[in-house]
Write a protein that holds these residues in place. Structure first.
Motif, short mmCIF file in Angstrom:
data_model
loop_
_atom_site.label_atom_id
_atom_site.label_comp_id
_atom_site.label_asym_id
_atom_site.label_seq_id
_atom_site.Cartn_x
_atom_site.Cartn_y
_atom_site.Cartn_z
N HIS A 138 -7.50 6.42 -0.14
CA HIS A 138 -8.89 6.84 0.09
C HIS A 138 -9.50 6.25 1.35
O HIS A 138 -10.44 6.81 1.89
CB HIS A 138 -9.76 6.48 -1.12
CG HIS A 138 -9.66 7.47 -2.22
ND1 HIS A 138 -10.20 8.72 -2.15
CD2 HIS A 138 -9.03 7.40 -3.43
CE1 HIS A 138 -9.94 9.38 -3.25
NE2 HIS A 138 -9.23 8.61 -4.03
N GLY A 139 -8.97 5.14 1.84
CA GLY A 139 -9.54 4.51 3.02
C GLY A 139 -9.04 5.09 4.33
O GLY A 139 -9.52 4.72 5.40
N ASP A 162 -5.14 7.94 -5.35
CA ASP A 162 -6.18 7.07 -5.88
C ASP A 162 -5.49 5.93 -6.61
O ASP A 162 -5.17 6.05 -7.79
CB ASP A 162 -7.09 7.86 -6.82
CG ASP A 162 -8.32 7.06 -7.21
OD1 ASP A 162 -8.50 5.94 -6.70
OD2 ASP A 162 -9.10 7.56 -8.03
N THR A 163 -5.21 4.87 -5.89
CA THR A 163 -4.51 3.73 -6.49
C THR A 163 -5.24 2.44 -6.17
O THR A 163 -6.00 2.34 -5.24
CB THR A 163 -3.07 3.61 -5.96
OG1 THR A 163 -3.12 3.28 -4.57
CG2 THR A 163 -2.29 4.88 -6.15
N ASN A 214 0.83 -1.20 0.00
CA ASN A 214 0.00 0.00 0.00
C ASN A 214 0.87 1.25 0.00
O ASN A 214 0.60 2.21 -0.73
CB ASN A 214 -0.95 0.00 1.19
CG ASN A 214 -2.01 1.07 1.08
OD1 ASN A 214 -2.48 1.37 0.00
ND2 ASN A 214 -2.39 1.64 2.20
N GLN A 215 1.93 1.24 0.81
CA GLN A 215 2.82 2.40 0.85
C GLN A 215 3.47 2.62 -0.52
O GLN A 215 3.57 3.75 -1.00
CB GLN A 215 3.90 2.23 1.92
CG GLN A 215 4.76 3.47 2.03
CD GLN A 215 5.83 3.38 3.09
OE1 GLN A 215 6.54 2.39 3.14
NE2 GLN A 215 5.93 4.40 3.91
N ILE A 262 4.37 9.68 3.74
CA ILE A 262 3.42 8.65 3.33
C ILE A 262 2.96 7.87 4.55
O ILE A 262 3.78 7.42 5.35
CB ILE A 262 4.06 7.68 2.31
CG1 ILE A 262 4.49 8.44 1.06
CG2 ILE A 262 3.11 6.54 1.97
CD1 ILE A 262 5.36 7.64 0.13
N LYS A 263 1.65 7.70 4.67
CA LYS A 263 1.08 6.91 5.75
C LYS A 263 0.20 5.82 5.14
O LYS A 263 -0.78 6.10 4.46
CB LYS A 263 0.27 7.78 6.71
CG LYS A 263 1.15 8.73 7.50
CD LYS A 263 2.13 7.94 8.34
CE LYS A 263 3.24 8.77 8.91
NZ LYS A 263 4.41 7.98 9.23
N SER A 264 0.58 4.57 5.38
CA SER A 264 -0.11 3.43 4.79
C SER A 264 -1.40 3.07 5.52
O SER A 264 -2.19 2.28 5.03
CB SER A 264 0.81 2.23 4.74
OG SER A 264 1.26 1.91 6.04
N GLY A 265 -1.59 3.63 6.71
CA GLY A 265 -2.79 3.35 7.47
C GLY A 265 -2.74 4.07 8.81
O GLY A 265 -1.73 4.67 9.17
#
Length: 171
Positions: A90-91, A107-108, A14-15, A61-64
Protein backbone atom coordinates in the motif's frame (compact mmCIF):
# COMPACT_ATOMS: atom_id res chain seq x y z
CA UNK A 1 -9.55 -1.45 19.28
CA UNK A 2 -6.98 -3.84 17.82
CA UNK A 3 -3.59 -2.34 16.98
CA UNK A 4 -2.89 -1.88 13.28
CA UNK A 5 -0.14 -4.23 12.06
CA UNK A 6 3.09 -2.54 11.02
CA UNK A 7 4.40 -2.83 7.47
CA UNK A 8 7.67 -4.73 7.12
CA UNK A 9 10.67 -2.42 7.11
CA UNK A 10 13.29 -4.74 5.61
CA UNK A 11 13.02 -4.92 1.77
CA UNK A 12 13.48 -8.70 1.63
CA UNK A 13 10.91 -9.15 4.39
CA UNK A 14 8.55 -6.80 2.55
CA UNK A 15 8.99 -8.72 -0.70
CA UNK A 16 8.20 -11.97 1.12
CA UNK A 17 5.09 -10.44 2.71
CA UNK A 18 3.92 -9.16 -0.69
CA UNK A 19 4.54 -12.58 -2.28
CA UNK A 20 2.53 -14.39 0.41
CA UNK A 21 -0.40 -11.99 0.12
CA UNK A 22 -0.43 -12.13 -3.70
CA UNK A 23 -0.21 -15.94 -3.71
CA UNK A 24 -3.23 -15.92 -1.42
CA UNK A 25 -5.06 -13.57 -3.82
CA UNK A 26 -4.18 -15.79 -6.80
CA UNK A 27 -5.57 -18.79 -4.93
CA UNK A 28 -8.82 -16.92 -4.33
CA UNK A 29 -8.98 -16.22 -8.08
CA UNK A 30 -8.47 -19.92 -8.88
CA UNK A 31 -5.03 -19.35 -10.39
CA UNK A 32 -2.29 -21.99 -10.01
CA UNK A 33 1.02 -20.30 -9.15
CA UNK A 34 4.69 -21.07 -9.36
CA UNK A 35 7.35 -18.90 -7.72
CA UNK A 36 10.55 -18.08 -9.59
CA UNK A 37 9.61 -19.74 -12.89
CA UNK A 38 12.71 -19.90 -15.07
CA UNK A 39 11.70 -18.63 -18.51
CA UNK A 40 13.21 -19.79 -21.83
CA UNK A 41 15.32 -16.60 -22.03
CA UNK A 42 16.92 -17.45 -18.65
CA UNK A 43 15.13 -14.76 -16.65
CA UNK A 44 13.02 -15.67 -13.64
CA UNK A 45 9.44 -14.53 -13.19
CA UNK A 46 8.74 -13.75 -9.52
CA UNK A 47 5.34 -15.44 -9.82
CA UNK A 48 3.83 -17.09 -12.87
CA UNK A 49 0.16 -17.94 -12.63
CA UNK A 50 -1.85 -20.28 -14.80
CA UNK A 51 -5.49 -19.19 -15.01
CA UNK A 52 -8.37 -21.68 -15.46
CA UNK A 53 -8.75 -20.43 -19.06
CA UNK A 54 -5.11 -21.48 -19.77
CA UNK A 55 -3.96 -17.84 -19.67
CA UNK A 56 -0.49 -17.15 -18.25
CA UNK A 57 -0.03 -14.22 -15.90
CA UNK A 58 3.40 -12.91 -14.91
CA UNK A 59 3.51 -11.08 -11.57
CA UNK A 60 6.57 -8.95 -10.80
CA UNK A 61 6.98 -8.12 -7.11
CA UNK A 62 8.38 -4.70 -6.25
CA UNK A 63 9.33 -4.09 -2.62
CA UNK A 64 9.70 -0.35 -3.10
CA UNK A 65 10.40 2.45 -5.58
CA UNK A 66 14.16 1.80 -5.60
CA UNK A 67 13.53 -1.86 -6.48
CA UNK A 68 11.33 -0.79 -9.42
CA UNK A 69 13.67 1.94 -10.70
CA UNK A 70 16.75 -0.30 -10.56
CA UNK A 71 15.13 -3.12 -12.54
CA UNK A 72 14.24 -2.86 -16.23
CA UNK A 73 14.06 -6.59 -17.00
CA UNK A 74 10.32 -6.67 -16.31
CA UNK A 75 9.66 -5.34 -19.83
CA UNK A 76 10.71 -8.70 -21.32
CA UNK A 77 8.11 -10.52 -19.21
CA UNK A 78 5.34 -9.26 -21.48
CA UNK A 79 6.74 -11.50 -24.22
CA UNK A 80 6.19 -14.54 -21.98
CA UNK A 81 2.70 -13.91 -20.61
CA UNK A 82 -0.85 -12.98 -21.53
CA UNK A 83 -0.87 -10.39 -18.77
CA UNK A 84 1.79 -8.65 -16.67
CA UNK A 85 1.09 -7.32 -13.19
CA UNK A 86 3.19 -5.49 -10.64
CA UNK A 87 2.57 -6.57 -7.04
CA UNK A 88 3.29 -3.84 -4.51
CA UNK A 89 2.32 -2.87 -0.98
CA UNK A 90 0.00 0.00 0.00
CA UNK A 91 2.91 2.39 0.51
CA UNK A 92 4.20 2.08 -3.07
CA UNK A 93 3.81 5.23 -5.23
CA UNK A 94 1.54 3.81 -7.94
CA UNK A 95 2.29 6.68 -10.35
CA UNK A 96 5.72 5.06 -10.97
CA UNK A 97 4.16 1.95 -12.51
CA UNK A 98 3.63 1.90 -16.28
CA UNK A 99 0.17 1.77 -17.87
CA UNK A 100 1.30 -1.29 -19.85
CA UNK A 101 0.94 -3.48 -16.74
CA UNK A 102 -1.72 -4.22 -14.18
CA UNK A 103 -1.39 -3.46 -10.49
CA UNK A 104 -1.97 -5.81 -7.56
CA UNK A 105 -1.78 -4.33 -4.08
CA UNK A 106 -0.88 -6.64 -1.23
CA UNK A 107 -2.47 -5.71 2.06
CA UNK A 108 0.03 -7.22 4.47
CA UNK A 109 1.64 -6.38 7.72
CA UNK A 110 3.57 -8.07 10.46
CA UNK A 111 2.40 -8.50 14.02
CA UNK A 112 5.00 -7.88 16.72
CA UNK A 113 5.44 -11.67 16.98
CA UNK A 114 6.51 -11.78 13.32
CA UNK A 115 3.30 -13.52 12.23
CA UNK A 116 1.99 -12.23 8.93
CA UNK A 117 -1.48 -10.83 8.53
CA UNK A 118 -3.12 -11.35 5.16
CA UNK A 119 -6.08 -9.07 4.76
CA UNK A 120 -7.71 -7.99 1.52
CA UNK A 121 -5.25 -7.84 -1.35
CA UNK A 122 -6.74 -6.72 -4.64
CA UNK A 123 -6.23 -6.07 -8.31
CA UNK A 124 -6.35 -2.29 -8.55
CA UNK A 125 -5.85 -2.14 -12.29
CA UNK A 126 -6.34 -5.01 -14.70
CA UNK A 127 -3.45 -5.70 -17.05
CA UNK A 128 -3.80 -5.23 -20.79
CA UNK A 129 -4.31 -8.53 -22.60
CA UNK A 130 -1.41 -9.81 -24.71
CA UNK A 131 -2.41 -13.04 -26.46
CA UNK A 132 0.50 -15.44 -26.71
CA UNK A 133 1.11 -17.34 -29.93
CA UNK A 134 -0.11 -20.96 -29.61
CA UNK A 135 3.41 -22.43 -29.87
CA UNK A 136 4.72 -20.09 -27.16
CA UNK A 137 1.73 -20.89 -24.92
CA UNK A 138 2.38 -24.65 -25.32
CA UNK A 139 6.06 -24.15 -24.53
CA UNK A 140 5.33 -22.07 -21.42
CA UNK A 141 2.58 -24.37 -20.17
CA UNK A 142 4.94 -27.33 -20.57
CA UNK A 143 7.71 -25.42 -18.79
CA UNK A 144 5.30 -24.52 -15.98
CA UNK A 145 4.26 -28.17 -15.58
CA UNK A 146 7.84 -29.50 -15.70
CA UNK A 147 9.16 -27.07 -13.10
CA UNK A 148 6.16 -27.65 -10.84
CA UNK A 149 6.56 -31.44 -11.11
CA UNK A 150 10.30 -31.26 -10.38
CA UNK A 151 9.67 -29.17 -7.28
CA UNK A 152 7.00 -31.57 -6.08
CA UNK A 153 9.37 -34.51 -6.61
CA UNK A 154 12.04 -32.74 -4.53
CA UNK A 155 9.56 -32.31 -1.71
CA UNK A 156 8.48 -35.94 -1.90
CA UNK A 157 11.97 -37.45 -1.99
CA UNK A 158 15.01 -35.15 -1.78
CA UNK A 159 17.47 -38.08 -2.02
CA UNK A 160 16.16 -39.25 -5.40
CA UNK A 161 16.24 -35.69 -6.72
CA UNK A 162 19.88 -35.30 -5.72
CA UNK A 163 20.76 -38.59 -7.43
CA UNK A 164 18.95 -37.53 -10.62
CA UNK A 165 20.77 -34.20 -10.67
CA UNK A 166 24.12 -35.97 -10.28
CA UNK A 167 23.22 -38.39 -13.09
CA UNK A 168 22.28 -35.51 -15.41
CA UNK A 169 25.67 -33.86 -14.83
CA UNK A 170 27.47 -37.06 -15.84
CA UNK A 171 25.55 -37.46 -19.12
Amino acid sequence: MAPCPAMPTDLAENQFAIRRAILHLCGQLGWATLNELVLPDGRRADIMALRPDNGLVCIEIKSGPRDFLADGKWETYQEWSDQLFFAVDHGFPLALLPETAGIMVADTGLLPTGLEVIAESAILRDAPQNTLAPARRRKLTHLFAMQAAERLARLNDPAITAALRAARRVE
